[in-house]
Motif scaffolding. Structure first.
Motif, PDB file in Angstrom:
ATOM      1  N   HIS A  10      56.485 101.708 -32.929  1.00  0.00           N
ATOM      2  CA  HIS A  10      55.608 101.461 -34.078  1.00  0.00           C
ATOM      3  C   HIS A  10      56.404 101.553 -35.382  1.00  0.00           C
ATOM      4  CE1 HIS A  10      51.779 102.786 -31.660  1.00  0.00           C
ATOM      5  NE2 HIS A  10      52.329 101.680 -31.200  1.00  0.00           N
ATOM      6  N   ARG A  17      47.806 103.816 -33.783  1.00  0.00           N
ATOM      7  CA  ARG A  17      49.094 104.381 -34.192  1.00  0.00           C
ATOM      8  C   ARG A  17      49.290 105.727 -33.513  1.00  0.00           C
ATOM      9  NH1 ARG A  17      51.753 104.627 -39.858  1.00  0.00           N
ATOM     10  NH2 ARG A  17      53.921 104.618 -39.207  1.00  0.00           N
ATOM     11  N   TYR A  58      56.232 109.370 -35.908  1.00  0.00           N
ATOM     12  CA  TYR A  58      55.444 108.314 -35.276  1.00  0.00           C
ATOM     13  C   TYR A  58      56.213 107.756 -34.094  1.00  0.00           C
ATOM     14  CZ  TYR A  58      52.150 108.233 -39.163  1.00  0.00           C
ATOM     15  OH  TYR A  58      51.192 108.562 -40.078  1.00  0.00           O
TER      16      TYR A  58
END
Length: 158
Positions: free
Chosen positions: A87, A74, A83
């Motif tokens: 993702h 991640r 993020y």
């Protein structure tokens, strides 16, 4: 001219992309940091044997399914405020998507430009791996085909 047995293909040859745009205006973006990738193509065979087959089995292919299982590290911004958008698209589709919003357009291809390349819509399962204090934050995503899988021209081909 070289023969096709000179070099062994590597598992890391696959590139996964998600459409971050729309059907009319696609915006295919890389799903980064993949560490494992497993495409599966599952035919459905039904027994079609009859007495006329003299005891020999017979089957017919009556359907087809596909699935991708991918694990990735991640990724987040350097300032730890967001993020990676691809993702996040996978996560929000898996956890918050219902009906048509639960499906995401995906495509995957050989990153070296070889002929294998596919595209379809998939349902998303999101499974964070968790771990110990020194482990990387990894997520396993399962993309289950919803509808027809298309074989496409590899966009990375020369």
């Amino acid at each position: 001219m070289s023969t096709p047995t000179d070099v062994t293909a590597l598992a890391r040859r696959w590139r996964l992309e998600i459409n971050m745009g729309t059907v009319d205006v696609p915006d295919w973006q890389l799903c980064p940091a993949i560490v494992e990738f497993q495409p599966e193509f599952e035919p459905n065979f039904e027994d079609s044997g009859t007495y006329d087959d003299e005891g020999w089995d017979d089957s017919d292919k009556t359907g087809m399914g596909w699935k991708i299982t991918a694990k990735f590290n991640r990724k987040k911004s350097a300032d730890s405020t967001i993020y990676h958008p691809v993702h996040e698209k996978l996560r929000t589709t898996a956890l918050l998507g219902w009906g048509a919003d639960s499906k995401i357009p995906v495509r995957w291809m050989d990153r070296d430009g070889m002929p294998e390349a596919y595209q379809g819509n998939a349902l998303v399962k999101w499974a964070p791996e968790g771990g110990e204090k020194n482990d990387l934050d990894q997520v396993e995503v399962e993309l289950t085909g919803s509808g027809k899988l298309l074989e496409i021209d590899n966009p990375l081909a020369a």
